[in-house]
Design a protein around this motif. Structure first.
Motif, PDB file in Angstrom:
ATOM      1  N   GLY A   1     -11.780   1.506   7.038  1.00  0.00           N
ATOM      2  CA  GLY A   1     -12.058   2.589   7.843  1.00  0.00           C
ATOM      3  C   GLY A   1     -10.946   3.675   8.356  1.00  0.00           C
ATOM      4  O   GLY A   1      -9.748   3.383   7.398  1.00  0.00           O
ATOM      5  N   GLU A   2     -11.026   4.620   9.015  1.00  0.00           N
ATOM      6  CA  GLU A   2     -10.255   5.629   8.888  1.00  0.00           C
ATOM      7  C   GLU A   2     -10.695   6.524  10.206  1.00  0.00           C
ATOM      8  O   GLU A   2     -11.496   6.283  10.811  1.00  0.00           O
ATOM      9  CB  GLU A   2     -10.611   6.686   7.817  1.00  0.00           C
ATOM     10  N   GLY A   3      -9.630   7.151  10.814  1.00  0.00           N
ATOM     11  CA  GLY A   3      -9.761   7.902  12.017  1.00  0.00           C
ATOM     12  C   GLY A   3      -8.387   8.109  12.632  1.00  0.00           C
ATOM     13  O   GLY A   3      -7.231   7.763  12.263  1.00  0.00           O
ATOM     14  N   ASP A   4      -8.483   8.755  13.920  1.00  0.00           N
ATOM     15  CA  ASP A   4      -7.411   9.102  14.682  1.00  0.00           C
ATOM     16  C   ASP A   4      -6.850   7.747  15.613  1.00  0.00           C
ATOM     17  O   ASP A   4      -7.974   7.056  15.679  1.00  0.00           O
ATOM     18  CB  ASP A   4      -7.824  10.032  15.918  1.00  0.00           C
ATOM     19  N   ASP A   5      -5.583   7.401  15.584  1.00  0.00           N
ATOM     20  CA  ASP A   5      -5.129   6.446  16.319  1.00  0.00           C
ATOM     21  C   ASP A   5      -4.685   7.058  17.662  1.00  0.00           C
ATOM     22  O   ASP A   5      -4.740   7.877  18.094  1.00  0.00           O
ATOM     23  CB  ASP A   5      -4.188   5.576  15.579  1.00  0.00           C
ATOM     24  N   PRO A   6      -4.337   5.960  18.740  1.00  0.00           N
ATOM     25  CA  PRO A   6      -3.772   6.334  19.928  1.00  0.00           C
ATOM     26  C   PRO A   6      -2.701   6.907  20.360  1.00  0.00           C
ATOM     27  O   PRO A   6      -2.313   7.486  21.368  1.00  0.00           O
ATOM     28  CB  PRO A   6      -4.044   4.964  20.668  1.00  0.00           C
ATOM     29  N   TRP A   7      -2.002   7.257  19.170  1.00  0.00           N
ATOM     30  CA  TRP A   7      -0.448   7.762  19.066  1.00  0.00           C
ATOM     31  C   TRP A   7      -0.373   9.132  18.327  1.00  0.00           C
ATOM     32  O   TRP A   7       0.536   9.571  18.028  1.00  0.00           O
ATOM     33  CB  TRP A   7       0.345   6.726  18.409  1.00  0.00           C
ATOM     34  N   GLY A   8      -1.698   9.732  18.125  1.00  0.00           N
ATOM     35  CA  GLY A   8      -1.678  11.240  17.455  1.00  0.00           C
ATOM     36  C   GLY A   8      -1.660  10.975  16.014  1.00  0.00           C
ATOM     37  O   GLY A   8      -1.603  12.182  15.456  1.00  0.00           O
ATOM     38  N   ASN A   9      -1.802   9.958  15.405  1.00  0.00           N
ATOM     39  CA  ASN A   9      -1.793   9.901  13.778  1.00  0.00           C
ATOM     40  C   ASN A   9      -3.187   9.718  13.477  1.00  0.00           C
ATOM     41  O   ASN A   9      -4.202   9.226  13.957  1.00  0.00           O
ATOM     42  CB  ASN A   9      -1.079   8.851  13.379  1.00  0.00           C
ATOM     43  N   TYR A  10      -3.364  10.023  12.142  1.00  0.00           N
ATOM     44  CA  TYR A  10      -4.516   9.675  11.360  1.00  0.00           C
ATOM     45  C   TYR A  10      -4.433   8.949  10.362  1.00  0.00           C
ATOM     46  O   TYR A  10      -3.602   8.723   9.563  1.00  0.00           O
ATOM     47  CB  TYR A  10      -5.012  11.056  10.756  1.00  0.00           C
ATOM     48  N   ARG A  11      -5.150   7.703  10.295  1.00  0.00           N
ATOM     49  CA  ARG A  11      -4.989   6.473   9.711  1.00  0.00           C
ATOM     50  C   ARG A  11      -6.260   6.385   8.560  1.00  0.00           C
ATOM     51  O   ARG A  11      -7.430   6.537   9.130  1.00  0.00           O
ATOM     52  CB  ARG A  11      -4.841   5.367  10.350  1.00  0.00           C
ATOM     53  N   ALA A  12      -6.111   5.585   7.453  1.00  0.00           N
ATOM     54  CA  ALA A  12      -7.017   5.142   6.879  1.00  0.00           C
ATOM     55  C   ALA A  12      -6.740   3.897   6.353  1.00  0.00           C
ATOM     56  O   ALA A  12      -5.399   3.413   5.875  1.00  0.00           O
ATOM     57  CB  ALA A  12      -7.395   5.939   5.498  1.00  0.00           C
ATOM     58  N   GLY A  13      -7.476   3.038   6.124  1.00  0.00           N
ATOM     59  CA  GLY A  13      -7.349   1.262   5.819  1.00  0.00           C
ATOM     60  C   GLY A  13      -8.215   0.848   4.637  1.00  0.00           C
ATOM     61  O   GLY A  13      -9.258   1.228   4.628  1.00  0.00           O
ATOM     62  N   PHE A  14      -7.634   0.123   4.007  1.00  0.00           N
ATOM     63  CA  PHE A  14      -8.397  -0.309   2.619  1.00  0.00           C
ATOM     64  C   PHE A  14      -7.793  -1.782   2.209  1.00  0.00           C
ATOM     65  O   PHE A  14      -6.994  -2.402   2.669  1.00  0.00           O
ATOM     66  CB  PHE A  14      -7.696   0.450   1.459  1.00  0.00           C
ATOM     67  N   GLU A  15      -8.577  -2.431   1.525  1.00  0.00           N
ATOM     68  CA  GLU A  15      -8.295  -3.687   0.875  1.00  0.00           C
ATOM     69  C   GLU A  15      -8.896  -3.897  -0.630  1.00  0.00           C
ATOM     70  O   GLU A  15      -9.917  -3.058  -0.923  1.00  0.00           O
ATOM     71  CB  GLU A  15      -9.204  -4.757   1.836  1.00  0.00           C
ATOM     72  N   GLY A  16      -8.187  -4.663  -1.481  1.00  0.00           N
ATOM     73  CA  GLY A  16      -8.527  -5.085  -2.588  1.00  0.00           C
ATOM     74  C   GLY A  16      -8.061  -6.188  -3.173  1.00  0.00           C
ATOM     75  O   GLY A  16      -7.245  -6.795  -2.614  1.00  0.00           O
ATOM     76  N   LYS A  17      -8.788  -6.702  -4.312  1.00  0.00           N
ATOM     77  CA  LYS A  17      -8.698  -8.119  -4.616  1.00  0.00           C
ATOM     78  C   LYS A  17      -8.859  -8.025  -5.950  1.00  0.00           C
ATOM     79  O   LYS A  17      -9.638  -7.449  -6.660  1.00  0.00           O
ATOM     80  CB  LYS A  17      -9.605  -9.073  -3.998  1.00  0.00           C
ATOM     81  N   THR A  18      -7.881  -8.999  -6.742  1.00  0.00           N
ATOM     82  CA  THR A  18      -8.115  -9.128  -8.172  1.00  0.00           C
ATOM     83  C   THR A  18      -7.359 -10.252  -8.739  1.00  0.00           C
ATOM     84  O   THR A  18      -6.740 -10.870  -7.832  1.00  0.00           O
ATOM     85  CB  THR A  18      -7.404  -7.846  -9.108  1.00  0.00           C
ATOM     86  N   THR A  19      -7.927 -10.693  -9.840  1.00  0.00           N
ATOM     87  CA  THR A  19      -7.245 -12.085 -10.425  1.00  0.00           C
ATOM     88  C   THR A  19      -6.571 -11.676 -11.521  1.00  0.00           C
ATOM     89  O   THR A  19      -6.853 -10.755 -12.395  1.00  0.00           O
ATOM     90  CB  THR A  19      -8.561 -12.862 -10.910  1.00  0.00           C
ATOM     91  N   LEU A  20      -5.218 -12.348 -11.674  1.00  0.00           N
ATOM     92  CA  LEU A  20      -4.133 -11.966 -12.724  1.00  0.00           C
ATOM     93  C   LEU A  20      -4.171 -13.242 -13.234  1.00  0.00           C
ATOM     94  O   LEU A  20      -4.079 -14.428 -13.052  1.00  0.00           O
ATOM     95  CB  LEU A  20      -2.808 -11.658 -12.126  1.00  0.00           C
ATOM     96  N   THR A  21      -3.955 -13.128 -14.822  1.00  0.00           N
ATOM     97  CA  THR A  21      -3.739 -14.123 -15.703  1.00  0.00           C
ATOM     98  C   THR A  21      -2.116 -14.143 -15.907  1.00  0.00           C
ATOM     99  O   THR A  21      -1.555 -13.108 -16.592  1.00  0.00           O
ATOM    100  CB  THR A  21      -4.238 -14.243 -17.066  1.00  0.00           C
ATOM    101  N   LEU A  22      -1.440 -15.237 -15.464  1.00  0.00           N
ATOM    102  CA  LEU A  22       0.025 -15.158 -15.661  1.00  0.00           C
ATOM    103  C   LEU A  22       0.583 -14.941 -16.875  1.00  0.00           C
ATOM    104  O   LEU A  22       1.682 -14.352 -17.115  1.00  0.00           O
ATOM    105  CB  LEU A  22       0.549 -16.371 -14.703  1.00  0.00           C
ATOM    106  N   SER A  23      -0.062 -15.600 -17.919  1.00  0.00           N
ATOM    107  CA  SER A  23       0.727 -15.310 -19.064  1.00  0.00           C
ATOM    108  C   SER A  23       0.689 -14.032 -19.679  1.00  0.00           C
ATOM    109  O   SER A  23       1.363 -13.403 -20.607  1.00  0.00           O
ATOM    110  CB  SER A  23      -0.149 -16.281 -20.134  1.00  0.00           C
TER     111      SER A  23
END
Length: 194
Positions: A145-167
């Motif tokens: 989501g994104e938009g104005d917050d109650p303190w006068g800022n503009y915010r955008a939020g994200f999520e991501g996921k991946t799988t890593l092979t440790l070797s």
């Protein structure tokens, strides 16, 4: 085994999802307000899971919905901030048996591209440096989501996921069952437009 998580920190890094802004803008990830998380999940002997996170990291991104090629993401994670809710295990993971945090104190992610796969989602590509090794990774990302917050800022939020092979990052898991050879990295955060 938890080394992968550090990067993700990088992994952290799931910021290039299409939004509804008119121009490119720079965002600072809100770590001060604790609105960002770099977390991991890895099998424990194929019988259960270990969950943990990295508590100290920093990130920023630039986003332009009209020109995704101009968008970018950078993350840096302090490896020794790892917390799996078990101090003795954390010390072992941070030792030279796994993450070797004394020699490799940071993990970084720098984006190299983004491909949209639909409304508010896509695949972020970038270079993840972990345990002294740099590998290109892909991370599916979603705009929360994104938009104005109650303190006068503009915010955008994200999520991501991946799988890593440790070797791939020089972490030898050959003495452990195969389910432990990979780690799932999850990153979620809000950015404050600067």
């Amino acid at each position: 085994m938890l080394k992968k998580t550090a990067c993700a920190s990088a992994v952290a890094a799931a910021l290039l999802v299409p939004l509804s802004q008119a121009q490119a803008a720079d965002y600072q990830v809100d770590t001060e307000g604790q609105h960002a998380f770099v977390q991991f999940k890895i099998s424990h002997l194929g019988m259960s899971y270990l969950l943990g996170s990295f508590k100290e990291f920093d990130g920023q991104f630039t986003y332009d919905e009209d020109d995704l090629d101009a968008s970018s993401v950078e993350f840096e994670v302090k490896v020794d901030s790892l917390d799996s809710n078990h101090a003795e295990r954390d010390r072992h993971i941070l030792s030279d048996d796994f993450l070797n945090a004394s020699e490799y104190p940071t993990a970084t992610f720098t984006s190299t591209g983004f491909e949209s796969t639909g409304d508010n989602e896509g695949v972020l590509t970038g270079d993840l440096m972990l345990h002294g090794e740099t590998q290109e990774i892909e991370m599916p990302v979603t705009l929360i989501g994104e938009g104005d917050d109650p303190w006068g800022n503009y915010r955008a939020g994200f999520e991501g996921k991946t799988t890593l092979t440790l070797s791939d990052f020089g972490i030898d898991m050959s003495d452990f069952p195969e389910p432990m050879h990979e780690l799932e990295l999850y990153v979620t955060f809000e950015g404050i437009r600067q």
